[in-house]
Design a protein around this motif. Sequence first.
Motif, mmCIF file in Angstrom:
data_model
loop_
_atom_site.group_PDB
_atom_site.id
_atom_site.type_symbol
_atom_site.label_atom_id
_atom_site.label_comp_id
_atom_site.label_asym_id
_atom_site.label_seq_id
_atom_site.Cartn_x
_atom_site.Cartn_y
_atom_site.Cartn_z
ATOM 1 N N PRO A 62 0.827 -1.208 0.000
ATOM 2 C CA PRO A 62 0.000 0.000 0.000
ATOM 3 C C PRO A 62 0.865 1.265 0.000
ATOM 4 N N PHE A 63 0.249 2.387 -0.342
ATOM 5 C CA PHE A 63 1.001 3.621 -0.521
ATOM 6 C C PHE A 63 1.590 4.135 0.797
ATOM 7 N N ALA A 64 2.901 4.394 0.760
ATOM 8 C CA ALA A 64 3.570 4.967 1.926
ATOM 9 C C ALA A 64 3.053 6.371 2.221
ATOM 10 N N THR A 65 2.660 7.093 1.192
ATOM 11 C CA THR A 65 2.138 8.453 1.410
ATOM 12 C C THR A 65 0.835 8.418 2.207
ATOM 13 N N ASP A 66 -0.017 7.418 1.957
ATOM 14 C CA ASP A 66 -1.257 7.297 2.733
ATOM 15 C C ASP A 66 -0.944 6.952 4.187
ATOM 16 N N ALA A 67 0.009 6.030 4.381
ATOM 17 C CA ALA A 67 0.393 5.647 5.739
ATOM 18 C C ALA A 67 1.027 6.823 6.476
ATOM 19 N N ALA A 68 1.815 7.632 5.748
ATOM 20 C CA ALA A 68 2.502 8.759 6.374
ATOM 21 C C ALA A 68 1.525 9.728 7.042
ATOM 22 N N ALA A 69 0.373 9.896 6.441
ATOM 23 C CA ALA A 69 -0.618 10.817 6.991
ATOM 24 C C ALA A 69 -1.125 10.357 8.349
ATOM 25 N N ARG A 70 -0.962 9.063 8.642
ATOM 26 C CA ARG A 70 -1.426 8.514 9.922
ATOM 27 C C ARG A 70 -0.292 8.424 10.945
ATOM 28 N N CYS A 71 0.876 8.911 10.565
ATOM 29 C CA CYS A 71 2.037 8.888 11.466
ATOM 30 C C CYS A 71 2.182 10.245 12.143
ATOM 31 N N GLU A 84 9.958 13.333 -1.012
ATOM 32 C CA GLU A 84 9.350 14.633 -0.694
ATOM 33 C C GLU A 84 7.852 14.494 -0.444
ATOM 34 N N LEU A 85 7.180 13.662 -1.241
ATOM 35 C CA LEU A 85 5.734 13.470 -1.051
ATOM 36 C C LEU A 85 5.452 12.790 0.284
ATOM 37 N N ILE A 86 6.301 11.824 0.664
ATOM 38 C CA ILE A 86 6.126 11.156 1.955
ATOM 39 C C ILE A 86 6.330 12.156 3.094
ATOM 40 N N ALA A 87 7.362 12.980 2.979
ATOM 41 C CA ALA A 87 7.628 13.991 4.008
ATOM 42 C C ALA A 87 6.475 14.982 4.129
ATOM 43 N N GLN A 88 5.945 15.412 3.006
ATOM 44 C CA GLN A 88 4.858 16.398 3.021
ATOM 45 C C GLN A 88 3.554 15.803 3.530
ATOM 46 N N ALA A 89 3.365 14.497 3.327
ATOM 47 C CA ALA A 89 2.139 13.842 3.779
ATOM 48 C C ALA A 89 2.182 13.482 5.255
#
Length: 270
Positions: free
Chosen positions: A152-161, A183-188
């Motif tokens: 699954p997308f790390a960017t989606d998971a990042a928002a829950r961290c 950068e997208l992971i950091a921003q999310a």
Amino acid sequence: MARTAKHLLDELARPGPHQVLRGDLALVGMPGVVFTPAAGLGLPALAFGHGWLQPPSRYRGLFRHLASWGIVVAAPGTQVGPLGSHRLLASDLGTALDVCAGVRLGDGAISVDQDKLGLAGHSTGGGAAALAAADDSRVKAVATLAAAQTRPFATDAAARCHVPSLHLVGGNDLVAPPRAHGELIAQAWGGPSQLRVLPKASHLGFAEGKHWSGLLVHGKAEHATHRVSRALLTAFFLVHLAGQKTYQPLLDESVKAAPITFEAVPSVSA
């Protein structure tokens, strides 16, 4: 006199004061390695996710470096094939933390504080670290190196961290270009997040030695990339897991080899 970020970078780029022991996760039924200080109780610990096609052995210098500064590191050697599952690697990172927190290491002279656990990873292992952190309330800090998107997308998971995070990316990364991945992971990221670009680093610049995957994946081991990334990860985990605020200035300031290009500290609702 207060030490500058440059002075702290130089200090933490060198090995720390602890002798280092190496162990094997196979003793608990999982391929992989463990690096620890030779002794110490209530230590911080982190689980590290390898990159695509990369065995844990390609990060031994980093693991040894962190352990020399008093941090236990466990790195699963699972999901190393071309079709390795990101979701299962994330699960294995959680299992590696279980081992660190629940097993007396060494000859009983080493223990880990269950309130000082973190995650880190390179490439898709960085993305897997985000997946693992999103579902593990024990995790207190996460760092990624050239993080790559996962399924699954790390960017989606990042928002829950919601824990502090540090994301180092390579300016010469042709595999996971920063703007499309790290950068997208950091921003999310749902919690405090910092992105630093190492201008000359390639995707495999964070790995060590030679490996056949270099025929498929752009980049090669880079001493300068190792030096800067080791120092920054050491500072990050010493501050956020061990509570050693002495090294906070290195996290607060840009350095020439790794300027801060994005930073977010979400406000806390009343």
